[in-house]
Design an enzyme around this catalytic site. Structure first.
Site, PDB file in Angstrom:
ATOM      1  N   HIS A   1       0.811  -1.222   0.000  1.00 16.38           N
ATOM      2  CA  HIS A   1       0.000   0.000   0.000  1.00 16.38           C
ATOM      3  C   HIS A   1       0.843   1.271   0.000  1.00 16.38           C
ATOM      4  O   HIS A   1       0.303   2.381   0.104  1.00 16.38           O
ATOM      5  CB  HIS A   1      -0.898   0.031   1.235  1.00 16.38           C
ATOM      6  CG  HIS A   1      -1.915  -1.058   1.300  1.00 16.38           C
ATOM      7  ND1 HIS A   1      -3.198  -0.934   0.813  1.00 16.38           N
ATOM      8  CD2 HIS A   1      -1.832  -2.310   1.797  1.00 16.38           C
ATOM      9  CE1 HIS A   1      -3.862  -2.054   1.019  1.00 16.38           C
ATOM     10  NE2 HIS A   1      -3.063  -2.905   1.620  1.00 16.38           N
TER      11      HIS A   1
ATOM     12  N   LYS B   1      -8.128  13.686   4.718  1.00 14.36           N
ATOM     13  CA  LYS B   1      -7.227  12.526   4.678  1.00 14.36           C
ATOM     14  C   LYS B   1      -6.160  12.746   5.750  1.00 14.36           C
ATOM     15  O   LYS B   1      -6.071  13.829   6.318  1.00 14.36           O
ATOM     16  CB  LYS B   1      -6.565  12.378   3.289  1.00 14.36           C
ATOM     17  CG  LYS B   1      -5.901  13.669   2.800  1.00 14.36           C
ATOM     18  CD  LYS B   1      -5.440  13.554   1.346  1.00 14.36           C
ATOM     19  CE  LYS B   1      -6.589  13.585   0.357  1.00 14.36           C
ATOM     20  NZ  LYS B   1      -6.396  12.578  -0.703  1.00 14.36           N
ATOM     21  N   ARG B   2      -5.351  11.742   6.039  1.00 13.39           N
ATOM     22  CA  ARG B   2      -4.280  11.925   7.023  1.00 13.39           C
ATOM     23  C   ARG B   2      -3.414  13.086   6.562  1.00 13.39           C
ATOM     24  O   ARG B   2      -3.233  13.320   5.366  1.00 13.39           O
ATOM     25  CB  ARG B   2      -3.456  10.643   7.152  1.00 13.39           C
ATOM     26  CG  ARG B   2      -4.129   9.531   7.904  1.00 13.39           C
ATOM     27  CD  ARG B   2      -4.340   9.861   9.352  1.00 13.39           C
ATOM     28  NE  ARG B   2      -3.097   9.988  10.099  1.00 13.39           N
ATOM     29  CZ  ARG B   2      -2.667   9.110  11.015  1.00 13.39           C
ATOM     30  NH1 ARG B   2      -3.369   8.016  11.261  1.00 13.39           N
ATOM     31  NH2 ARG B   2      -1.549   9.279  11.675  1.00 13.39           N
TER      32      ARG B   2
ATOM     33  N   LYS C   1       0.804  14.474   0.709  1.00 19.94           N
ATOM     34  CA  LYS C   1      -0.608  14.719   0.331  1.00 19.94           C
ATOM     35  C   LYS C   1      -0.836  16.216   0.100  1.00 19.94           C
ATOM     36  O   LYS C   1      -1.861  16.630  -0.391  1.00 19.94           O
ATOM     37  CB  LYS C   1      -1.509  14.147   1.415  1.00 19.94           C
ATOM     38  CG  LYS C   1      -1.441  12.619   1.539  1.00 19.94           C
ATOM     39  CD  LYS C   1      -2.244  12.115   2.735  1.00 19.94           C
ATOM     40  CE  LYS C   1      -2.076  10.623   2.956  1.00 19.94           C
ATOM     41  NZ  LYS C   1      -2.877   9.769   2.063  1.00 19.94           N
TER      42      LYS C   1
ATOM     43  N   THR D   1      -8.529   6.416  -1.766  1.00 28.85           N
ATOM     44  CA  THR D   1      -9.885   5.857  -1.872  1.00 28.85           C
ATOM     45  C   THR D   1     -10.917   6.955  -1.622  1.00 28.85           C
ATOM     46  O   THR D   1     -12.037   6.901  -2.109  1.00 28.85           O
ATOM     47  CB  THR D   1     -10.061   4.701  -0.856  1.00 28.85           C
ATOM     48  OG1 THR D   1      -9.545   5.115   0.398  1.00 28.85           O
ATOM     49  CG2 THR D   1      -9.367   3.445  -1.315  1.00 28.85           C
TER      50      THR D   1
ATOM     51  N   LYS E   1     -14.739   8.060  -3.356  1.00 29.64           N
ATOM     52  CA  LYS E   1     -15.948   8.356  -2.592  1.00 29.64           C
ATOM     53  C   LYS E   1     -16.533   9.723  -3.010  1.00 29.64           C
ATOM     54  O   LYS E   1     -17.745   9.876  -3.163  1.00 29.64           O
ATOM     55  CB  LYS E   1     -15.621   8.341  -1.091  1.00 29.64           C
ATOM     56  CG  LYS E   1     -15.218   6.976  -0.569  1.00 29.64           C
ATOM     57  CD  LYS E   1     -14.480   7.005   0.759  1.00 29.64           C
ATOM     58  CE  LYS E   1     -13.927   5.614   1.094  1.00 29.64           C
ATOM     59  NZ  LYS E   1     -12.949   5.638   2.217  1.00 29.64           N
TER      60      LYS E   1
END
Ligand code: 26W
Length: 811
Positions: free
Chosen positions: A367, A548-549, A554, A656, A660
């Site tokens: 992952h 998100k984290r 990111k 993911t 969504k």
């Protein structure tokens, strides 16, 4: 509904379940309130009602659950065992009610008793037994395996304390212990009879058969929760292990000798084992306790798998025909050596034969490519904790050389006195998969190039997916109803049918109705934000969401820098007809991750200034509700207009959340990273706001000296933003607060925020332009929903079943 699931019996069962009338539900509910909770309706608290409703729904789950177990046993079905250190199931009440077809009956029964289904459902704790993507994916996958009637067990740890509860103290993240169990867990069954002894430490007495003499033994007790598939035709089990500090561990001798605390040591150690989830996401903890937790999960699970097999078979050589074990990243990678240990030490297999057998049973999903997330355990630590397993790993390592000869370069499992868990997982698996097409290519090229060359075809891709039950049917009831009204039901288990919406994507009436569902989701979110967080948001604004984290790759930093630029632009030209935006952030930082915590503080500092600025208040708001989790995602995602998927290309394995948001009619602004690539291909390049360097260009840009300085000098906008930060505009009481962060941007910028900033700004401009044409926007949004069917976790699980597990559905 896909044919495989429509059998006569299935039909009859659904009807009888869904035929549980509100009156029947009411009777069962009042029975549980009185008998299980011991309260009368007048005296009952919301929590009492919640327990009673949960038990009533769990009762309805029992039948398909026991029936599925019986069928799998009688038909000697091959089973899948999904081993994961993390599961983020979210709240179970509403989800299980929906899958059993009982939600409406429950809501009506409760209304008849003066109770609100939504309020009771909201009262449930969110079991935060995971950090982020990996844990939530495991939960989506378990629900899909049940919906597809794929016989399976999820194996995890029953942490007493899940991921910390996040709060903000003058903008800084502070962590509070999480206590999901305080409110009681009405869903699981304690299986006292199902317990295994897990051994640690000690030494191995060599002889013809090595004998491991551990110096600690901890009991693992099972707690089972039914995982019901959509329609209630099949149900699987989530089995979570808890360390049992059984009395035997209390050392009475030491106690009598006056060593009172020492006497309790082994017991305390047991309690510690499953006390808390490691809050590190993408950073190898490398701690003794973490490896102990990983082995505890793996050993209890593998022992349970072998015991279940031997209950109806004798010849362990046939294990691969009946068992598929999937390792969710390297965290359970000790499963290979553990299975080999059991086969050799307990069942007399020769080690290499045992290794070959294990490889046929095991699969490994990677992952992440982040070097700091790839687990490498010091050999000394492994020897101290798992001396027998180290022997087995050393043998596997030597065998690599024997089998591959000098071509074994880079194939070692042990390097620089560390056991490389990724290589161990690869060497003991018959299939290794990445989680998006781009990621899998990078796994082949950069992570395991030597292994790819030697075992071509072992690495396969299975792009992630999400369950449409929780992420549309549950989280966005207005949109789910519009979809059913437009194309009929059945999409819940055949998400490709959403494509039928495309025929309506140019129909103004449909687009208005589509827009209406978004407005209702915004109204629901606004009410929730104001109730739960005291935050007010203007409904007419574009809801621009990044949840998100918190992690540098990111690039929440690039998002907040752009927000500052937008604020400065509005102030510079207030009359320019700016598209009003609500910038929503959500996410936790690992407690020891200083840079991520700085980013959180900067976002809150900017929010404080921008939201207090009367000149811009109508055109720009920044909100950061604390403690992002599955339940908050269910409130935020349906209300989003814009989904921020802006990671440095090549660094987000899949994502993911991106799926969504698109499913719920949000448009994506994003880079060609992870599953963004495939989402853009499927929703259409016109319906995706792309920007930024590609993964190859990222590598090239990093090699260029001074790339950051040159980018910043080349961007007047970015320079203005960094100047404002450096001047302390957002930290007047401590102007130098973000000196380090700004300096890092000028001189390093490993995540290429500066390089991608202007492109990001231009893409945001395109977003504004599109939003100013509501029908164009609605059409683009409707096409995202219509074309996202591929990203159902049902499709992903079907691929695992056919490509990796060789399992066929039981129904
Ligand atoms: C050892 C500490 C640790 C803990 C968790 C290292 C790595 C992890 C996970 C692998 C991190 C994670 O959640 N990765 C995310 O997995 C998602 C599901 O596949 C992907 O969609 C995300 O891109 C990936 O970051």
């Amino acid at each position: 509904m896909p044919e495989i699931l429509r059998t006569a019996e299935a039909d009859s069962r659904t009807d009888e379940l869904s035929r549980m009338t509100p009156a029947q539900f009411r009777a069962a509910l009042l029975h549980h309130l009185r008998v299980t909770v011991g309260k009368s309706p007048t005296a009952a608290s919301r929590a009492d009602w919640r327990v009673a409703v949960s038990r009533t729904i769990r009762d309805a789950a029992a039948e398909p659950w026991l029936d599925s177990a019986r069928r799998a046993r009688q038909e000697d079905r091959k089973r899948v065992y999904y081993l994961s250190m993390e599961f983020l199931p979210g709240r179970l009440l509403e989800d299980t009610a929906i899958n059993l077809g009982l939600r409406d009956a429950a809501e009506e029964a409760l209304a008849g008793l003066g109770q609100s289904f939504d309020r009771i459902a909201d009262d449930e704790a969110d079991p935060a037994l995971g950090n982020g993507g990996l844990g939530r994916l495991a939960a989506c996958y378990l629900e899909s395996m049940a919906t597809l009637a794929c016989p399976a067990f999820g194996y995890g740890l029953r942490y007493e304390r899940g991921l910390f509860r996040q709060a903000f103290d003058s903008g800084r993240q502070v962590e509070h212990p999480e206590s999901w169990l305080d409110a009681g867990d009405p869903w699981s069954f304690t299986r006292a009879e199902t317990a295994y002894e897990v051994r640690f430490g000690g030494h191995v007495a060599d002889g013809d058969a090595p004998i491991w003499h551990p110096d600690a033994r901890i009991a693992a007790a099972a707690h089972d929760t039914p995982v019901v598939g959509y329609g209630g035709h099949w149900a699987n089990t989530l089995r979570l292990w808890a360390a049992l500090p059984d009395a035997a561990l209390f050392d009475l001798g030491r106690f009598n000798a006056g060593d009172f605390t020492g006497a309790a040591d082994p017991e305390t150690w047991a309690r510690t084992l499953t006390r808390v989830l490691y809050p590190t996401d993408e950073t190898d903890a490398g701690k003794y306790l973490r490896l102990s937790q990983e082995y505890f999960l793996t050993s209890a699970s593998v022992q349970d798998v072998v015991a279940r097999f031997l209950r109806s078979h004798r010849n362990l050589r046939r294990l691969p025909e009946h068992v598929a074990i999937q390792m969710n990243d390297t965290h359970p990678a000790i499963a290979g050596p553990e299975l080999i240990r059991i086969l050799t030490d307990d069942h007399g297999f020769e080690q290499d034969a045992a290794a070959d057998l294990a490889t046929k049973v095991l699969g490994y999903t990677n992952h992440t490519l982040l070097p700091e997330a790839l687990e490498r355990w010091p050999v000394d630590l492994m020897r101290a904790l798992l001396p027998r397993h180290l022997q087995i790993i050393e043998r596997l390592d030597r065998r690599q050389v024997e089998v591959h000869g000098d071509r074994a370069a880079g194939l070692g499992l042990i390097e620089h006195d560390h056991v490389k868990m990724g290589d161990l997982a690869f060497a003991t698996s018959h299939r290794v998969n990445g989680v998006s097409a781009l990621h899998t290519d990078l796994v082949r090229q950069n992570l395991f190039p030597a292994r790819e060359a030697l075992s071509p075809g072992r690495i396969v891709n299975v792009t992630n997916g999400i369950t449409p039950r929780r992420w549309l049917k549950l989280a966005n009831r207005p949109l789910a109803a519009l979809v059913t009204d437009t194309i009929g039901s059945g999409w819940e288990t055949d998400l490709d049918r959403l494509a039928e919406l495309e025929d309506h994507a140019s129909d103004p009436a449909f687009l208005d109705a589509f827009g209406e569902t978004k407005l209702r989701a915004k109204q629901r979110l606004a009410a929730w934000l104001s109730d739960e967080h005291g935050i007010d948001v203007p409904l007419h604004a574009l809801f621009d969401v990044q949840v998100k984290r918190i992690h540098e790759y990111k690039r929440q930093l690039m998002n907040i820098l752009w927000t500052i630029a937008r604020w400065q632009s509005i102030k510079a030209d207030p009359g320019a007809g700016w598209v009003p935006r609500v910038k929503v952030f959500g996410g936790k930082a690992a407690p020891s991750y200083a840079a991520a915590k700085d980013i959180i503080r900067l976002i809150n500092d900017v929010a404080a200034v921008v939201n207090a600025d009367p000149a811009t208040a109508d055109a720009l708001r920044v909100v950061f509700p604390s403690n992002y989790n599955v339940s908050m995602a269910e409130h935020l995602i349906p209300a989003a207009d814009l989904s921020e998927q802006i990671s440095t290309a090549g660094m987000e394995a899949s994502g993911t959340g991106n799926m969504k948001f698109a499913l719920n009619g949000a448009l994506t602004i994003g880079t060609l990273d992870g599953a963004n690539v495939e989402i853009r291909e499927r929703v259409g390049t016109d319906n995706f706001f792309l920007f930024g360097l590609t993964a190859d260009e990222v590598a090239a840009r990093r090699a260029q000296p001074e790339h950051a300085r040159r980018s910043i000098e080349g961007s007047e906008t970015l320079r203005g933003v960094l100047q404002a930060i450096a001047d302390g505009v957002f930290s007047p009481d401590e102007p130098g607060r973000y000196g380090g962060l700004v300096d890092q941007l000028w001189n390093h910028d490993w995540f290429l925020v500066a390089s991608d900033f202007d492109a990001y700004d231009a893409a945001q401009g395109a977003v504004d332009a599109a939003y100013l044409d509501p029908h164009r926007w609605q059409r683009m949004a409707a096409l995202n929903t219509a074309r996202i069917g591929y990203f159902s976790s049902d499709r992903a699980i079907r691929e695992y079943m056919s490509e990796i597990w060789d399992v066929t559905p039981a129904l």
